[in-house]
Design a protein around this motif. Sequence first.
Motif, mmCIF file in Angstrom:
data_model
loop_
_atom_site.group_PDB
_atom_site.id
_atom_site.type_symbol
_atom_site.label_atom_id
_atom_site.label_comp_id
_atom_site.label_asym_id
_atom_site.label_seq_id
_atom_site.Cartn_x
_atom_site.Cartn_y
_atom_site.Cartn_z
ATOM 1 N N LEU A 111 5.854 -27.426 20.034
ATOM 2 C CA LEU A 111 6.467 -26.377 19.179
ATOM 3 C C LEU A 111 6.482 -26.814 17.704
ATOM 4 O O LEU A 111 6.466 -25.899 16.996
ATOM 5 N N VAL A 112 6.770 -28.147 17.339
ATOM 6 C CA VAL A 112 6.622 -28.710 15.954
ATOM 7 C C VAL A 112 5.369 -28.119 15.713
ATOM 8 O O VAL A 112 5.182 -28.076 14.308
ATOM 9 N N LEU A 113 4.098 -28.744 16.393
ATOM 10 C CA LEU A 113 2.758 -28.152 15.740
ATOM 11 C C LEU A 113 2.536 -26.653 15.588
ATOM 12 O O LEU A 113 1.941 -26.251 14.569
ATOM 13 N N VAL A 114 2.960 -25.822 16.455
ATOM 14 C CA VAL A 114 2.667 -24.444 16.087
ATOM 15 C C VAL A 114 3.641 -24.108 15.004
ATOM 16 O O VAL A 114 3.129 -23.003 14.219
ATOM 17 N N ALA A 115 4.847 -24.626 14.957
ATOM 18 C CA ALA A 115 5.715 -24.339 13.542
ATOM 19 C C ALA A 115 4.902 -24.738 12.445
ATOM 20 O O ALA A 115 5.101 -23.980 11.492
ATOM 21 N N THR A 116 4.318 -25.728 12.393
ATOM 22 C CA THR A 116 3.619 -26.307 11.281
ATOM 23 C C THR A 116 2.487 -25.569 10.887
ATOM 24 O O THR A 116 2.389 -25.162 9.506
ATOM 25 N N VAL A 117 1.685 -25.145 12.002
ATOM 26 C CA VAL A 117 0.753 -24.199 11.655
ATOM 27 C C VAL A 117 1.258 -22.956 10.978
ATOM 28 O O VAL A 117 0.404 -22.296 10.238
ATOM 29 N N ALA A 118 2.219 -22.468 11.547
ATOM 30 C CA ALA A 118 2.821 -21.167 11.030
ATOM 31 C C ALA A 118 3.211 -21.299 9.580
ATOM 32 O O ALA A 118 3.060 -20.476 9.066
ATOM 33 N N ALA A 119 3.777 -22.358 9.376
ATOM 34 C CA ALA A 119 4.419 -22.526 8.172
ATOM 35 C C ALA A 119 3.136 -22.603 6.954
ATOM 36 O O ALA A 119 3.352 -22.227 5.701
#
Length: 154
Positions: A32-40
């Motif tokens: 989830l943090v990886l996906v949020a990081t890519v989205a950010a």
Amino acid sequence: MSDAAPGPADHRFARAVVVRAAGVATVALAVLVLVATVAAATSDLSADVVVVLAGLGVLGVLALTWWLRSVTVVHLDDEGYRVRGVRGVGTGRARWSEVQEAATASPRGIRCVVLRLVDGRTTTIPVDVLAVDGDELVRELQVRLRRGEGLRPL
């Protein structure tokens, strides 16, 4: 365990079960943090959102771990038993007087205690998910079943 009148007993999840669940939750949080990081990184989303998400996720994993360590899976008392938090248990609650037979089994290689009730229902307690020795649990169940039948030692 002696045949003395046992008090209520609560059995919780084994440490390995808690660690496994916490590990799965941690991996899910990392994804989830990886996906949020890519989205950010690919949008105008602030990096603070990722930090807050990671912090809340860590708190969530810690809360899950605490809850799993404290939840009562098997409760035994003078009247009967209650089993919860385990899939496929069957009948989750009954009185000792309703138990016709207790036996051990190993369905799919999982050590279990199976309580057969007089009306044909069953309760299957997987021993390895509990923080108690399987033999100790069986002895404790035997004492409680004898007392539930009204039998007392001479």
